[in-house]
Scaffold this active site. Structure first.
Site, PDB file in Angstrom:
ATOM      1  N   ASP A  13      55.370  14.104  -2.806  1.00 47.27           N
ATOM      2  CA  ASP A  13      56.309  13.024  -1.907  1.00 47.27           C
ATOM      3  C   ASP A  13      56.528  13.020  -0.546  1.00 47.27           C
ATOM      4  O   ASP A  13      56.892  12.837   0.214  1.00 47.27           O
ATOM      5  CB  ASP A  13      57.372  12.475  -2.486  1.00 47.27           C
ATOM      6  CG  ASP A  13      57.727  12.685  -4.276  1.00 47.27           C
ATOM      7  OD1 ASP A  13      57.066  12.087  -4.634  1.00 47.27           O
ATOM      8  OD2 ASP A  13      58.457  13.111  -4.712  1.00 47.27           O
ATOM      9  N   HIS A  41      51.455   7.438  -5.029  1.00 48.99           N
ATOM     10  CA  HIS A  41      50.651   7.259  -3.602  1.00 48.99           C
ATOM     11  C   HIS A  41      51.294   5.741  -2.462  1.00 48.99           C
ATOM     12  O   HIS A  41      50.247   5.054  -3.469  1.00 48.99           O
ATOM     13  CB  HIS A  41      49.927   8.339  -3.399  1.00 48.99           C
ATOM     14  CG  HIS A  41      49.751   9.122  -3.943  1.00 48.99           C
ATOM     15  ND1 HIS A  41      47.903   9.908  -4.028  1.00 48.99           N
ATOM     16  CD2 HIS A  41      50.072   9.932  -3.817  1.00 48.99           C
ATOM     17  CE1 HIS A  41      48.414  11.134  -4.097  1.00 48.99           C
ATOM     18  NE2 HIS A  41      49.284  11.406  -4.416  1.00 48.99           N
TER      19      HIS A  41
HETATM   20  P1  IMP Z   1      54.931  15.760 -15.063  1.00 49.76           P
HETATM   21  O1  IMP Z   1      54.312  16.503 -14.230  1.00 49.76           O
HETATM   22  O2  IMP Z   1      55.391  14.454 -15.227  1.00 49.76           O
HETATM   23  O3  IMP Z   1      55.350  16.991 -15.699  1.00 49.76           O
HETATM   24  O4  IMP Z   1      56.400  17.011 -14.524  1.00 49.76           O
HETATM   25  C1  IMP Z   1      56.705  18.045 -13.542  1.00 49.76           C
HETATM   26  C2  IMP Z   1      57.763  18.087 -12.486  1.00 49.76           C
HETATM   27  O5  IMP Z   1      56.266  17.601 -10.731  1.00 49.76           O
HETATM   28  C3  IMP Z   1      58.918  17.107 -12.569  1.00 49.76           C
HETATM   29  O6  IMP Z   1      59.562  18.101 -11.659  1.00 49.76           O
HETATM   30  C4  IMP Z   1      58.184  15.848 -11.796  1.00 49.76           C
HETATM   31  O7  IMP Z   1      59.330  15.373 -10.924  1.00 49.76           O
HETATM   32  C5  IMP Z   1      57.125  16.586 -10.773  1.00 49.76           C
HETATM   33  N1  IMP Z   1      56.173  15.714  -9.917  1.00 49.76           N
HETATM   34  C6  IMP Z   1      54.990  15.512 -10.640  1.00 49.76           C
HETATM   35  N2  IMP Z   1      54.789  14.690  -9.905  1.00 49.76           N
HETATM   36  C7  IMP Z   1      54.573  14.272  -9.170  1.00 49.76           C
HETATM   37  C8  IMP Z   1      54.608  13.402  -7.996  1.00 49.76           C
HETATM   38  O8  IMP Z   1      53.791  12.475  -7.817  1.00 49.76           O
HETATM   39  N3  IMP Z   1      55.436  13.363  -6.382  1.00 49.76           N
HETATM   40  C9  IMP Z   1      57.307  14.747  -7.025  1.00 49.76           C
HETATM   41  N4  IMP Z   1      56.855  15.020  -7.634  1.00 49.76           N
HETATM   42  C10 IMP Z   1      56.202  14.842  -9.002  1.00 49.76           C
END
Ligand code: IMP
Length: 417
Positions: A13, A41
């Site tokens: 982010d 994005h």
């Molecule tokens: P997952 O990628 O959905 O398995 O999530 C694993 C961790 O990564 C969690 O803490 C999510 O909030 C974080 N996360 C996954 N994708 C993003 C993103 O695009 N931006 C910020 N945090 C992310």
């Protein structure tokens, strides 16, 4: 433009979509190399706002070749939705957008597993995933039981999905899932290609390639705050394995870094602000997830994280974003080291328990207390704001390439890139 890898230097982010959009102007090819529709994005062009989850942000320029690399996990149902939403807005994809046949497919089964695991996990072991099926799909890839996008071009995929579902306790309604997948596969077939060869040919022809990273360094499965991470290599090294282009094709690394810090989901965050100051950053920075809508945790800039990200990625330049969110601050703090159990840490400890106990050592900078969000020239920034940015760069050892003070293309200053 040298081939450029763009990575997030914090917990995601950071505003990567916007920086990719700016750098895409100089690229011929934009390729994503890891993650999936957990990413969101955001790009604002005039009054139009686009949120892309899977398709590279370069797609908003009509002449760029856009590729989803082998390192991604692709939800076919989500991809079709995203493609259709873009086409409805007049963005043509045929002939210039391709998905690697080696990328793994996120099935509805994987989403169910992701949600079930999160629901089951007690306090302290919840990861706070986006519940997009990312972890279970990468796990199947590593287990060698995954379905790849190229499988949708053949006839065996249905039997393989049935076999995978048979191993699960609660696979859901399999017939309707297969129907949905077959419909998505029919739409996607013309776009599924040998992206490895497409990229190699583009590289050999001297095309400029932009590698669009998702998530951020601290969410990298190897280098992040494990286990509170995503399931892919979101650092620069992933750009090679996630596309099939060799490391020597990666000529430059640009790290995107927010002028403060945010994190979504669980896990340690040493500079987190749990007070009105943090609430102020969340409000002014509109810090709510682009994918899940969750409020993001907010805190001061962490130069320990910045230095670590610079090292792990080999960052040549920073793109510093969202400086304007600090406009109202009287005093701005920056963490330069941690203290824990009587010791000072200049870098991130691997021990997650230790990191959770780390207390930030802050230095303070005076706020500039005036609005910068509408500025269109770097020279018009107040001296205190410029000093703050130069301090972020000095403390992390990376020069400034781009600075952004607002959501539009016009509020982005290209300093050295
Ligand atoms: P997952 O990628 O959905 O398995 O999530 C694993 C961790 O990564 C969690 O803490 C999510 O909030 C974080 N996360 C996954 N994708 C993003 C993103 O695009 N931006 C910020 N945090 C992310």
């Amino acid at each position: 433009m040298p081939n450029t890898v763009l990575i997030g230097a914090q917990w995601g982010d950071e505003g990567k979509g916007k920086v990719v959009d700016v750098l895409s102007r100089d690229a011929d090819v934009v390729v994503r190399y890891q993650g999936g529709s957990n990413a969101g994005h955001t790009i604002e062009i005039g009054s139009e706002r686009y949120v892309l989850h899977l398709i590279p942000s370069g797609v908003l320029y009509p002449d760029k070749l856009c590729i989803i690399g082998n390192g991604l996990v692709v939800d076919p149902l989500e991809l079709v939705k995203e493609m259709q939403a873009l086409e409805t807005r007049g963005i043509r994809l045929a002939g210039r957008f391709f998905v690697s046949d080696r990328a793994h497919a996120v099935l509805p089964l994987h989403r169910r597993l992701d949600t079930a695991r999160e629901d089951r996990a007690g306090a302290g072991s919840k990861i706070g995933t986006t519940q997009r099926g990312i972890g279970p799909t990468y796990a199947d890839k590593a287990h060698r039981t995954g379905i790849r996008m190229g499988d949708f071009l053949g006839t065996q995929w249905e039997a393989r999905v049935r076999a995978r579902a048979a191993e699960m306790a609660e696979p859901g309604d399999l017939d309707s899932m297969l129907k949905e997948l077959a419909a998505a596969a029919a739409v996607l077939k013309p776009y599924i290609a040998d992206a490895t060869t497409l990229l190699y040919d583009a590289w050999k022809a001297g095309k400029n390639i932009l590698f669009e990273g998702a998530q951020g360094t601290m969410l990298d499965i190897d280098h992040g705050t494990y286990p509170f991470v995503t399931s892919s290599n979101s650092t620069a090294g992933g750009a090679s394995t996630g596309t099939g282009l060799p490391p020597k094709a990666l000529e430059r690394v640009v790290g995107v870094i927010k002028a403060y810090t945010t994190r979504v989901g669980e896990g340690p965050f040493p500079t987190e602000l749990l007070d009105a100051e943090g609430e102020g950053l969340r409000k002014r920075g509109r810090e709510f997830g682009a994918t899940t809508g969750r409020p993001r945790r907010c805190g001061w800039f962490d130069a320990v994280v910045g230095r670590y990200a610079a090292h792990v990625n080999g960052a040549d330049f920073w793109a510093v974003t969202k400086l304007d969110v600090l406009d109202a601050c009287e005093v701005i703090k920056v963490c330069v080291a941690y203290e824990c159990r009587g010791r000072r840490y200049e870098t991130i400890p691997a021990d997650i328990g230790l990191l959770a106990e780390c207390k930030p050592v802050y230095v303070e900078y005076p706020g500039w207390k005036c609005e910068t969000g509408r500025l269109t020239r770097f020279e018009d920034l107040p001296a205190k704001a410029r000093h703050y940015v130069s301090e972020l760069c000095r403390l992390t050892g990376v020069p400034l390439g781009i600075l952004s003070v607002g959501p539009g293309r016009e509020n982005t200053f290209r300093i050295a890139l």
